[in-house]
Design a protein around this motif. Structure first.
Motif, PDB file in Angstrom:
ATOM      1  N   ARG A 163       1.007  -1.082  -0.124  1.00 61.75           N
ATOM      2  CA  ARG A 163      -0.058   0.194   0.039  1.00 61.75           C
ATOM      3  C   ARG A 163       0.859   1.369  -0.010  1.00 61.75           C
ATOM      4  O   ARG A 163       0.314   2.400   0.362  1.00 61.75           O
ATOM      5  CB  ARG A 163      -0.776  -0.073   1.372  1.00 61.75           C
ATOM      6  CG  ARG A 163      -1.994  -1.178   1.132  1.00 61.75           C
ATOM      7  CD  ARG A 163      -2.589  -1.113   2.506  1.00 61.75           C
ATOM      8  NE  ARG A 163      -3.350  -0.117   3.082  1.00 61.75           N
ATOM      9  CZ  ARG A 163      -4.753   0.198   2.810  1.00 61.75           C
ATOM     10  NH1 ARG A 163      -5.172  -0.451   2.209  1.00 61.75           N
ATOM     11  NH2 ARG A 163      -5.141   1.484   3.321  1.00 61.75           N
ATOM     12  N   MET A 195       3.423   2.686  -5.457  1.00 64.72           N
ATOM     13  CA  MET A 195       2.431   1.799  -6.086  1.00 64.72           C
ATOM     14  C   MET A 195       1.336   2.816  -6.951  1.00 64.72           C
ATOM     15  O   MET A 195       0.746   2.209  -8.058  1.00 64.72           O
ATOM     16  CB  MET A 195       1.548   0.762  -5.214  1.00 64.72           C
ATOM     17  CG  MET A 195       2.525  -0.095  -4.465  1.00 64.72           C
ATOM     18  SD  MET A 195       3.058  -1.405  -5.547  1.00 64.72           S
ATOM     19  CE  MET A 195       1.637  -2.250  -5.652  1.00 64.72           C
ATOM     20  N   SER A 196       0.898   3.919  -6.661  1.00 62.78           N
ATOM     21  CA  SER A 196      -0.037   4.739  -7.318  1.00 62.78           C
ATOM     22  C   SER A 196       0.454   5.797  -8.186  1.00 62.78           C
ATOM     23  O   SER A 196      -0.167   6.324  -8.976  1.00 62.78           O
ATOM     24  CB  SER A 196      -0.682   5.620  -6.351  1.00 62.78           C
ATOM     25  OG  SER A 196       0.293   6.638  -5.557  1.00 62.78           O
ATOM     26  N   SER A 204      -3.136   3.126 -10.477  1.00 62.43           N
ATOM     27  CA  SER A 204      -3.784   3.091  -9.113  1.00 62.43           C
ATOM     28  C   SER A 204      -5.436   2.309  -9.269  1.00 62.43           C
ATOM     29  O   SER A 204      -5.615   1.545  -8.489  1.00 62.43           O
ATOM     30  CB  SER A 204      -3.733   3.998  -8.301  1.00 62.43           C
ATOM     31  OG  SER A 204      -4.256   5.015  -8.852  1.00 62.43           O
ATOM     32  N   GLY A 226      -2.940  -5.485   4.122  1.00 63.38           N
ATOM     33  CA  GLY A 226      -2.120  -4.544   3.543  1.00 63.38           C
ATOM     34  C   GLY A 226      -0.706  -4.522   4.250  1.00 63.38           C
ATOM     35  O   GLY A 226      -0.529  -4.738   5.453  1.00 63.38           O
ATOM     36  N   TRP A 286      -8.419  -3.403   4.168  1.00 64.17           N
ATOM     37  CA  TRP A 286      -8.504  -3.334   2.523  1.00 64.17           C
ATOM     38  C   TRP A 286      -9.939  -3.948   2.506  1.00 64.17           C
ATOM     39  O   TRP A 286     -10.915  -3.472   1.785  1.00 64.17           O
ATOM     40  CB  TRP A 286      -7.617  -4.262   1.790  1.00 64.17           C
ATOM     41  CG  TRP A 286      -7.769  -4.086   0.535  1.00 64.17           C
ATOM     42  CD1 TRP A 286      -8.705  -4.872  -0.382  1.00 64.17           C
ATOM     43  CD2 TRP A 286      -6.979  -3.455  -0.444  1.00 64.17           C
ATOM     44  NE1 TRP A 286      -8.635  -4.530  -1.664  1.00 64.17           N
ATOM     45  CE2 TRP A 286      -7.615  -3.854  -1.770  1.00 64.17           C
ATOM     46  CE3 TRP A 286      -6.100  -2.524  -0.436  1.00 64.17           C
ATOM     47  CZ2 TRP A 286      -7.196  -3.120  -2.947  1.00 64.17           C
ATOM     48  CZ3 TRP A 286      -5.580  -1.770  -1.511  1.00 64.17           C
ATOM     49  CH2 TRP A 286      -6.130  -2.096  -2.551  1.00 64.17           C
ATOM     50  N   LEU A 317      -3.540   3.910  -1.438  1.00 66.64           N
ATOM     51  CA  LEU A 317      -2.114   3.437  -1.735  1.00 66.64           C
ATOM     52  C   LEU A 317      -1.271   4.697  -1.196  1.00 66.64           C
ATOM     53  O   LEU A 317      -0.855   5.512  -1.970  1.00 66.64           O
ATOM     54  CB  LEU A 317      -1.919   3.233  -3.102  1.00 66.64           C
ATOM     55  CG  LEU A 317      -2.711   2.037  -3.744  1.00 66.64           C
ATOM     56  CD1 LEU A 317      -2.421   1.732  -5.295  1.00 66.64           C
ATOM     57  CD2 LEU A 317      -2.561   0.767  -2.735  1.00 66.64           C
ATOM     58  N   THR A 332       3.502  -6.378  -5.104  1.00 65.45           N
ATOM     59  CA  THR A 332       4.224  -5.358  -4.854  1.00 65.45           C
ATOM     60  C   THR A 332       5.360  -4.799  -5.957  1.00 65.45           C
ATOM     61  O   THR A 332       5.369  -5.823  -7.036  1.00 65.45           O
ATOM     62  CB  THR A 332       5.228  -5.511  -3.649  1.00 65.45           C
ATOM     63  OG1 THR A 332       6.096  -4.734  -3.211  1.00 65.45           O
ATOM     64  CG2 THR A 332       6.077  -6.898  -3.914  1.00 65.45           C
TER      65      THR A 332
END
Length: 674
Positions: free
Chosen positions: A50, A54-55, A62, A87, A96, A103, A132
């Motif tokens: 998270r 990642m975004s 995302s 997460g 989640w 994120l 990931t």
């Protein structure tokens, strides 16, 4: 015996016999053992990264990542596979499934996933699926050694293998303290990430003034480029320098492209003016102490019959850091100095001079009273006889103001200090009394310091300061007067006392999760060699305490710690002396929320592939994530449970005995045996 009565006794005999049998069993402690099989379905843990990085991936975005992960979970449900989404970032969470699918984690710590599985000793876990990008910036990193192969870890890699472009001013190494006119080096480290082959322009500003500019080659891939600027400060005080590197076209994070650093610039020479109304025994001793300091330039004005020599025009025109009245004003010049009062006050303010008044045998107290009023100090009623020397002692304020200045006789009783003649007696309200006469039960100040706005001042009330020099020669107290006057002069000149060490961070703004380096430089090398502590504050609450360690090679103090929380972070540096803690410096810096995650936005594929391999799992990229669904099968575990029942420990056994005895009692009452 009556046959009918005999029949009624049979239940009583039965209950009594049953109770005896049960009591015998209780005495023998029998145990009943039997086995039972239990089948339980094991769970698949789906671990979701998270973190903020990642975004920022373009593939998947995302939104696509969140919807794709939900679809992955539904497919497992359709196949009757038990699973739960967990997460992780800087901590483990299970929110989640509650609808929180943001994120926005400040860092990535895959070690938390391993710990989460190991904490339960892999009990109840069929396996794990890890989503990931592998950008670990916290914890122990991605494990590459053999782990529990009975619990496979499948890995889904997120993002592209090509890092996103980012350039940052990583650190600025500059001395916390420099002398005006001296050269100092400012070393800048620039980091670049991603696929870059460009030139960058690093510029140095002081305020809006461009100090220097250098061109560097940016090659990306986490490479470092060193840039050195040479400074020669021309102004004293706190100098703020800003270093920045130009932003690139595809750069995603430009907040780290500039940083500022603060350097304290001290004067190369301090000017002191001593005005002596009438030469006295104090004059020579005072001058000797002042001129022993090579950083001080002394102008001495002495009153003669026809006025001061040299003439006071130089005094009025010249700017001084400190003005000392030595046995001045006196009866012969008090009228003219009363007229100078307003002009003198303006000089103190406009030239930012500090003031010291050393009482002498010829001073005119009426005029001195008016000059003391500039400092908001009033004379008080005379309590001590001026013709009789009185003992004195240093107060606790001395150690608070000068905790690291050793003084001859500081641990001795006041009776071993030479007694001094009382002179001025003043009201000490609003000041810090550093020494008191020790006569009867009253406290009469011998000397004190204070501050009015930016003006620092010092008042010595005894006319025979010189006695502390001449009467201590050849004794262990021979350095007493110098040991007291030197730190006071340093405090008045803003070079000592409460500012013996200057501290600064290696830049003014950090990203959350980044390492902070705090450096301290003492005014006098080798004066401080003990370790201190750094108390770190957020919203006026201590969030951490770290050591401040002295490096004898460089003569600097250093402390390193992580910027763990965002906001304005304050710090205070403390040192221990004589069992007491003393504050030696404070400051603050800014921590930006979560931005360190943006330094490395790409798929770190190789260690993730290795993790899947050593755990008997498989690695797939995002587009082939559904291949893992077919690999996941429902897993159940049969357990053979052994049960042992000890009758003497079973409450039902005792209830049975109690029931039999109760039944026997009821029957006895019915047939009239009770």
């Amino acid at each position: 015996m009556n046959i009918g009565f005999s029949k009624r006794l049979r239940p009583i005999l039965f209950f009594r016999f049953a109770v005896v049998i049960l009591l015998v069993l209780l005495f023998l402690e029998p145990k009943i053992e039997f086995n039972k099989e239990k089948t339980s379905e094991l769970n698949w843990n789906i671990y979701v990264d998270r973190s903020l990085s990642m975004s920022y991936h373009s593939h998947p975005s995302s939104i696509s990542f969140v919807s794709g992960l939900d679809e992955f979970g539904k497919k497992l449900d359709q196949r009757g596979i038990r699973s739960s989404i967990i997460g992780f970032g800087s901590e483990i969470d299970s929110i989640w499934s509650l609808g929180n699918k943001k994120l926005d984690g400040i860092s990535t710590n895959i070690g938390l996933v391993m710990n989460h599985m190991e904490d339960s000793n892999y009990h109840g876990i069929a396996g794990a699926v890890l989503f990931t990008d592998g950008q670990v910036n916290l914890g122990t990193g991605i494990p590459t050694e053999v782990i529990n192969k009975r619990v496979p870890i499948h890995v889904v890699g997120i993002g592209d293998a090509n890092p996103m472009v980012d350039v940052e001013v990583h650190s600025i190494d500059a001395p916390p303290l420099v002398i005006k006119g001296e050269e100092a080096d400012l070393d800048v480290t620039v980091l670049s990430h991603g696929q870059i082959n460009e030139r960058g322009n690093v510029t140095l500003y002081q305020g809006n003034k461009l100090i220097g500019s250098k061109v560097i080659s940016l090659s990306g891939g986490g490479s470092q480029e060193k840039v050195r600027f040479r400074l020669k400060p021309s102004m004293t005080g706190r100098a703020n320098y800003r270093v920045q590197v130009n932003a690139l076209a595809e750069e995603i994070n430009i907040k780290n492209n500039k940083q500022t650093v603060q350097i304290q610039v001290l004067k190369d020479e301090y000017r002191i003016a001593v005005l002596t109304g009438a030469p006295n025994f104090n004059t020579n001793v005072l001058k000797r102490i002042i001129i022993s300091n090579p950083e001080i330039a002394l102008d001495h004005f002495v009153y003669r019959q026809n006025g001061f020599q040299p003439p006071l025009k130089q005094f009025w025109d010249k700017q001084y850091d400190l003005i000392l009245f030595d046995n001045h004003p006196i009866a012969e010049n008090h009228k003219i100095w009363k007229n100078y009062l307003k002009v003198f006050a303006k000089k103190l303010v406009s030239h930012q001079s500090n003031l010291g008044i050393i009482f002498g045998p010829d001073m005119d107290e009426t005029t001195v009273k008016e000059f003391l009023s500039l400092l908001d100090i009033k004379l008080s009623k005379q309590l001590l006889e001026k013709d009789s020397p009185v003992g004195w002692t240093l107060t606790e304020n001395w150690l608070k103001l000068f905790p690291f200045n050793s003084i001859s006789g500081i641990d001795r009783t006041h009776n071993e200090f030479p007694p001094l003649l009382p002179g001025l007696e003043i009201d000490s309200a609003g000041t810090k009394v550093l020494a008191n006469y020790t006569s009867s039960n009253v406290e009469v100040p011998l000397f004190l310091t204070g501050q009015k706005n930016s003006l620092r001042f010092f008042v010595w009330t005894s006319p025979d300061m010189y006695a502390l020099f001449y009467r201590t020669q050849g004794t262990p107290l021979s350095g007493l007067l110098g040991d007291m006057v030197d730190p006071i002069l340093g405090w008045l000149l803003n070079t000592g006392g409460d500012q013996e060490i200057y501290f600064r961070t290696n830049k003014n703004s950090y990203q959350q999760g980044e390492r902070v380096e705090l450096t301290g430089k003492p005014l006098h090398r080798n004066q401080f060699v003990d370790e201190g502590v750094v108390n770190i504050y957020l919203n006026e609450k201590i969030i951490s305490t770290k050591p401040m360690i002295y490096d004898p090679g460089t003569g600097l103090f250093r402390s390193r710690f992580w910027a763990s929380q965002s906001g304005t972070i304050g710090y205070e540096v403390e040192f221990d002396q004589s069992g007491k803690s003393h504050l030696m410096g404070r400051g603050s810096f800014q921590v930006q929320e979560s931005q360190i995650e943006l330094n490395n936005v790409y798929l770190n594929e190789k260690p993730l592939q290795r993790l899947a391999e050593v755990s008997n799992g498989v690695y797939k990229n995002w587009d082939r994530r559904n291949d893992i669904v077919s690999l996941i099968q429902p897993v159940s575990r049969k357990q053979s449970l052994a049960y042992i029942i000890a009758l003497n420990e079973n409450i039902l056994f005792f209830i049975c005995i109690l029931g039999l005895l109760t039944s026997e009692w009821i029957i006895r009452r019915r047939i009239g045996l009770m």
